[in-house]
Scaffold this active site. Structure first.
Site, PDB file in Angstrom:
ATOM      1  N   HIS A 194      -9.945   1.344   1.853  1.00 30.42           N
ATOM      2  CA  HIS A 194      -9.545   2.792   2.409  1.00 30.42           C
ATOM      3  C   HIS A 194     -10.512   3.483   2.512  1.00 30.42           C
ATOM      4  CE1 HIS A 194      -5.297   2.550   1.794  1.00 30.42           C
ATOM      5  NE2 HIS A 194      -5.192   2.207   0.711  1.00 30.42           N
ATOM      6  N   HIS A 231      -9.327  -3.717  -1.670  1.00 32.41           N
ATOM      7  CA  HIS A 231      -8.218  -3.042  -1.025  1.00 32.41           C
ATOM      8  C   HIS A 231      -8.881  -1.621  -0.916  1.00 32.41           C
ATOM      9  CE1 HIS A 231      -3.687  -2.115  -0.076  1.00 32.41           C
ATOM     10  NE2 HIS A 231      -4.356  -0.723  -0.473  1.00 32.41           N
ATOM     11  N   GLU A 232      -8.981  -1.080  -2.202  1.00 31.61           N
ATOM     12  CA  GLU A 232      -9.339   0.376  -2.181  1.00 31.61           C
ATOM     13  C   GLU A 232     -10.625   0.891  -1.512  1.00 31.61           C
ATOM     14  OE1 GLU A 232      -6.967   2.203  -3.158  1.00 31.61           O
ATOM     15  OE2 GLU A 232      -5.849   0.552  -3.983  1.00 31.61           O
ATOM     16  N   CYS A 274       0.953  -1.339   0.070  1.00 32.80           N
ATOM     17  CA  CYS A 274       0.025  -0.051  -0.077  1.00 32.80           C
ATOM     18  C   CYS A 274       0.908   1.349   0.094  1.00 32.80           C
ATOM     19  CB  CYS A 274      -0.831  -0.009   1.214  1.00 32.80           C
ATOM     20  SG  CYS A 274      -2.072   1.244   1.259  1.00 32.80           S
TER      21      CYS A 274
HETATM   22 NI    NI Z   1      -3.385   1.015  -0.280  1.00 29.72          NI
END
Ligand code: NI
Length: 173
Positions: A151, A147-148, A105
């Protein structure tokens, strides 16, 4: 035709914006000049930092927006991922099965860890023109989408690591 687009500085873990839930965008906001400019800046930043994805809070904007994209021919996912812009993402797993693979990341530099992710997900959101869409992703792109989206809910992949012993330094993330 991209003229004078700023590369933004990526915010690292420890800054509160990385842990905050991002605000959703309206279709009108997405079409407006400020978000269109932000999209270009996020694309330039993702390119500069050699990321596969970037969320708006990683450039300091607590807005529910992410980009992903990967050139064809790499070892990780040779098919590549076309540049994709997603606002207000929501995810639904289409298969209970998860698989482990390495993730890094931009906000957690130099490290990688093995993260379980759903193999197949349905992503709903708004595109760069503010139009609603639903798409199915599998494999590596499904991983990036998860993953995004994490976030934008204030989560990073470290929160998903079942086994911290996989955490390792990498030359490049
Ligand atoms: Ni990331």
């Amino acid at each position: 035709m991209i003229v004078d687009v700023a590369v933004r500085r990526v915010v690292r873990l420890g800054q509160p914006v990385i842990r905050a839930a991002a605000r959703k965008l309206t279709p009108d906001e997405i079409r407006g000049p400020e978000i269109q400019r932000l999209i270009l800046e996020m694309a330039a930043t993702m390119d500069e930092y050699e990321g596969v994805g970037i969320a708006a809070n990683q450039v300091g904007e607590s807005l529910s927006l992410f980009l992903m994209g990967l050139n064809e021919g790499g070892s990780r996912h040779p098919e590549g991922i076309p540049i994709t812009i997603v606002a207000n993402p929501t995810l639904k797993p289409l298969d209970e099965e998860k698989e482990d693979d390495w993730e890094g990341c931009l906000s957690v530099p130099c490290l990688r860890g093995k993260v379980p992710r759903y193999k197949k997900v349905e992503l709903s959101g708004l595109d760069e023109k503010g139009r609603a869409f639903t798409r199915v992703y599998e494999g590596f792109p499904a991983r990036v989408v998860q993953h995004e989206t994490d976030h934008l809910n204030g989560k990073v992949y470290l929160d998903r690591l079942p086994d911290l012993s996989t955490l390792t330094f990498a030359h490049r993330v």
